[in-house]
Design a protein around this motif. Structure first.
Motif, short mmCIF file in Angstrom:
data_model
loop_
_atom_site.label_atom_id
_atom_site.label_comp_id
_atom_site.label_asym_id
_atom_site.label_seq_id
_atom_site.Cartn_x
_atom_site.Cartn_y
_atom_site.Cartn_z
N ALA A 1 24.24 -1.84 7.74
CA ALA A 1 24.07 -2.96 8.68
C ALA A 1 22.81 -2.81 9.53
O ALA A 1 22.20 -3.79 9.92
N LEU A 2 22.41 -1.57 9.83
CA LEU A 2 21.28 -1.33 10.72
C LEU A 2 19.95 -1.09 10.01
O LEU A 2 18.93 -0.98 10.68
N LYS A 3 19.95 -1.01 8.69
CA LYS A 3 18.72 -0.62 7.99
C LYS A 3 17.55 -1.57 8.22
O LYS A 3 16.40 -1.17 8.13
N LYS A 4 17.82 -2.82 8.58
CA LYS A 4 16.74 -3.76 8.88
C LYS A 4 15.97 -3.36 10.14
O LYS A 4 14.83 -3.74 10.32
N LEU A 5 16.60 -2.58 11.00
CA LEU A 5 15.97 -2.17 12.26
C LEU A 5 15.11 -0.90 12.12
O LEU A 5 14.36 -0.58 13.04
N ILE A 6 15.24 -0.20 11.02
CA ILE A 6 14.56 1.09 10.89
C ILE A 6 13.05 0.95 11.02
O ILE A 6 12.42 1.68 11.79
#
Length: 128
Positions: A110-115
């Motif tokens: 879910a958070l990989k777009k923020l990396i």
């Protein structure tokens, strides 16, 4: 660090790639500072068998190591050798119920777009 209900408990700023044990050790030490001293916790980790062995070999977390039941997450268990699966698979151990230990993977998904937008850049990473 995620509870069995897939809710985030603690987060670390991961600055290096790969499974670094010191992140898990640091998170566990912070968690156990907040828990009552008589509580035990089951820890499911991709390489929980390696981390368990390291805690014994190097005497890491001496005050809390006897309060931890180690296991490996269900999906990652199949990448481990059979003896390891027999010892650390959560469905072969008491106390883990049907927990699969893959909550961190779901959170990362879910958070990989923020990396990329949260990546730290500094002098050492700039092109001159």
């Amino acid at each position: 660090m995620i509870c069995r209900h897939d809710r985030v408990i603690l987060m670390a700023n991961v600055t290096s790639a790969g499974e670094k044990q010191y992140y898990a050790v640091a998170l566990l030490e912070v968690l156990f500072r907040e828990l009552p001293t008589w509580w035990r916790a089951g820890v499911l980790y991709d390489v929980g068998c390696n981390l368990h062995r390291s805690t014994v070999k190097w005497n890491l977390m001496p005050k809390i190591s006897d309060r931890i039941e180690w296991g490996i997450s269900v999906f990652h268990a199949f990448g481990h050798q059979w003896p390891c699966q027999c010892i650390y698979h959560p469905q072969k151990r008491d106390g883990f119920g049907l927990s699969d230990g893959e909550g961190c993977e779901r959170c990362w998904g879910a958070l990989k777009k923020l990396i990329s937008i949260c990546r730290v850049s500094g002098v050492s990473t700039r092109f001159v």
